[in-house]
Scaffold this active site. Structure first.
Site, mmCIF file in Angstrom:
data_model
loop_
_atom_site.group_PDB
_atom_site.id
_atom_site.type_symbol
_atom_site.label_atom_id
_atom_site.label_comp_id
_atom_site.label_asym_id
_atom_site.label_seq_id
_atom_site.Cartn_x
_atom_site.Cartn_y
_atom_site.Cartn_z
ATOM 1 N N GLN A 103 0.847 -1.191 0.000
ATOM 2 C CA GLN A 103 0.000 0.000 0.000
ATOM 3 C C GLN A 103 0.885 1.245 0.000
ATOM 4 O O GLN A 103 1.343 1.696 1.043
ATOM 5 C CB GLN A 103 -0.938 0.016 1.213
ATOM 6 C CG GLN A 103 -1.917 1.184 1.169
ATOM 7 C CD GLN A 103 -2.979 1.110 2.244
ATOM 8 O OE1 GLN A 103 -3.122 0.094 2.909
ATOM 9 N NE2 GLN A 103 -3.719 2.190 2.422
ATOM 10 N N CYS A 111 -6.945 0.515 1.550
ATOM 11 C CA CYS A 111 -6.632 -0.739 2.250
ATOM 12 C C CYS A 111 -7.776 -1.737 2.167
ATOM 13 O O CYS A 111 -7.548 -2.952 2.182
ATOM 14 C CB CYS A 111 -6.252 -0.474 3.695
ATOM 15 S SG CYS A 111 -7.497 0.377 4.677
ATOM 16 N N HIS A 182 -8.122 0.264 9.892
ATOM 17 C CA HIS A 182 -7.308 -0.312 8.828
ATOM 18 C C HIS A 182 -7.794 -1.731 8.539
ATOM 19 O O HIS A 182 -8.364 -2.397 9.410
ATOM 20 C CB HIS A 182 -5.843 -0.321 9.281
ATOM 21 C CG HIS A 182 -4.880 -0.858 8.274
ATOM 22 N ND1 HIS A 182 -4.816 -0.415 6.978
ATOM 23 C CD2 HIS A 182 -3.919 -1.815 8.383
ATOM 24 C CE1 HIS A 182 -3.862 -1.069 6.328
ATOM 25 N NE2 HIS A 182 -3.316 -1.935 7.150
ATOM 26 N N ASP A 197 -0.895 -7.429 5.062
ATOM 27 C CA ASP A 197 -1.132 -6.038 5.434
ATOM 28 C C ASP A 197 -0.290 -5.180 4.499
ATOM 29 O O ASP A 197 0.946 -5.206 4.563
ATOM 30 C CB ASP A 197 -0.716 -5.822 6.898
ATOM 31 C CG ASP A 197 -0.909 -4.389 7.370
ATOM 32 O OD1 ASP A 197 -1.188 -3.501 6.546
ATOM 33 O OD2 ASP A 197 -0.791 -4.152 8.586
#
Length: 245
Positions: A103, A111, A182, A197
Site C-alpha cells: 500500500q 486498504c 485499517h 497487510d
C-alpha cells in the site's frame, strides 16, 4: 470476546473527501457488491460477518472459508502479535506463491480494496472469475509483478478506482476526514497462515494452517491484536466464503 459489526468507514491514513481512494465501509453488503461488480459471480463466493470468536459464533460462519478480513484501529507502533515472521527477500519461492500488494502513499485509503484483492488473489484457484472482467485482467496483468509494481499498477487502474469509489459511496456511513481504522487479510497458502497487510513490507507467517481450519487458526492472532488495542471496540471481522452449489 465479541466482535461487533461496524459500519465505520475504514482506512489506514487520514482521508480527504473526494479523493481517488476513499475509505470503504466494513460491511458484507458493501464488499459483496464490490467483489461481484469486479467479476466474481454472485453464486460463487460471498462475504459474511463473524459475530464473535467463541466456538458457537464460529460454527455459524458459512464454510468453506477462503479468506478472513479484519477491520481494526491502527495499532500502536510497538504492537507485536504471536509467532509472526515477516517473509524475507531470500524466501523467493514463498514470496511468489503468496499474492501480496504494497500500500503505497498514492493509494490513500485503498486498504479495503487491497484486502479484497489479497483475499481473491490468494484463492484464485477456488474462485471462478468472469473472463476479461476487471479482476481477471488485473490478476493476469500483475501475476509476475513484485508487490510495489502491483501497487503502482493498481493506483493507475481507472476501472478499479471507479469501482472502489462506487463501493465507497454505497456505504450507509458518511465519509469523514478522520479515518483511524485499517484492513488486513488472512489467507492460507500451502499449509501456512499468512497475514497480508499492505502497510507492512511483505506477508507475515503465523504458523501451520489448512483450508478447513483457517478461521479457527486466525482467532489467536486476532485476539492478540485486540489485546494490543484494549481501549477500542472498533473491530469488525468478515470472511469470504465459497457458496455451496
Amino acid at each position: 470476546m465479541a466482535l461487533p459489526s461496524s459500519s465505520t468507514p475504514t482506512a489506514s491514513a487520514p482521508a480527504s473527501l473526494g479523493e481517488r481512494w476513499p475509505p470503504l465501509e466494513s460491511t458484507p453488503a458493501v464488499f459483496n457488491q464490490f467483489v461481484w461488480s469486479l467479476g466474481v459471480p454472485e453464486d460463487d463466493v460471498e462475504f459474511h460477518d463473524v459475530y464473535g470468536l467463541d466456538a458457537d459464533a464460529l460454527d455459524m460462519v458459512p464454510q468453506p472459508v477462503l479468506a478472513v478480513v479484519l477491520c481494526f484501529p491502527d495499532p500502536p507502533q510497538d504492537a507485536s502479535y504471536p509467532s509472526e515472521q515477516l517473509l524475507i527477500s531470500g524466501e523467493k519461492e514463498t514470496q511468489d506463491q503468496v499474492y501480496f500488494i504494497k500500500q503505497i502513499e498514492s493509494l490513500g485509503n485503498a486498504c479495503g480494496t487491497i484486502a479484497l484483492l489479497h483475499a481473491v488473489g490468494n484463492a484464485s484457484s477456488k474462485v471462478n472469475l468472469v473472463e476479461n472482467s476487471c479482476l481477471d485482467l488485473f490478476f493476469k496483468s500483475t501475476a509476475t509483478m513484485d508487490p510495489y509494481e502491483r501497487a503502482v499498477f493498481l493506483e493507475k487502474d481507472d476501472t478499479m478506482a471507479r469501482a472502489h469509489l462506487l463501493a465507497a459511496n454505497d456505504g450507509a456511513t458518511e465519509l469523514s476526514d478522520l479515518i483511524e481504522e485499517h484492513y488486513v487479510c488472512f489467507v492460507y497458502v500451502n499449509g501456512t497462515l499468512y497475514e497480508l497487510d499492505g502497510m507492512k513490507d511483505g506477508p507475515i507467517k503465523h504458523g501451520p494452517c489448512s483450508s478447513i481450519s483457517l478461521l479457527q487458526d486466525v482467532v489467536p492472532v486476532i485476539k492478540a491484536i485486540m489485546c494490543n488495542i484494549p481501549n477500542s471496540i472498533n473491530f469488525n471481522l468478515m470472511v469470504l466464503s465459497r457458496k455451496e452449489k
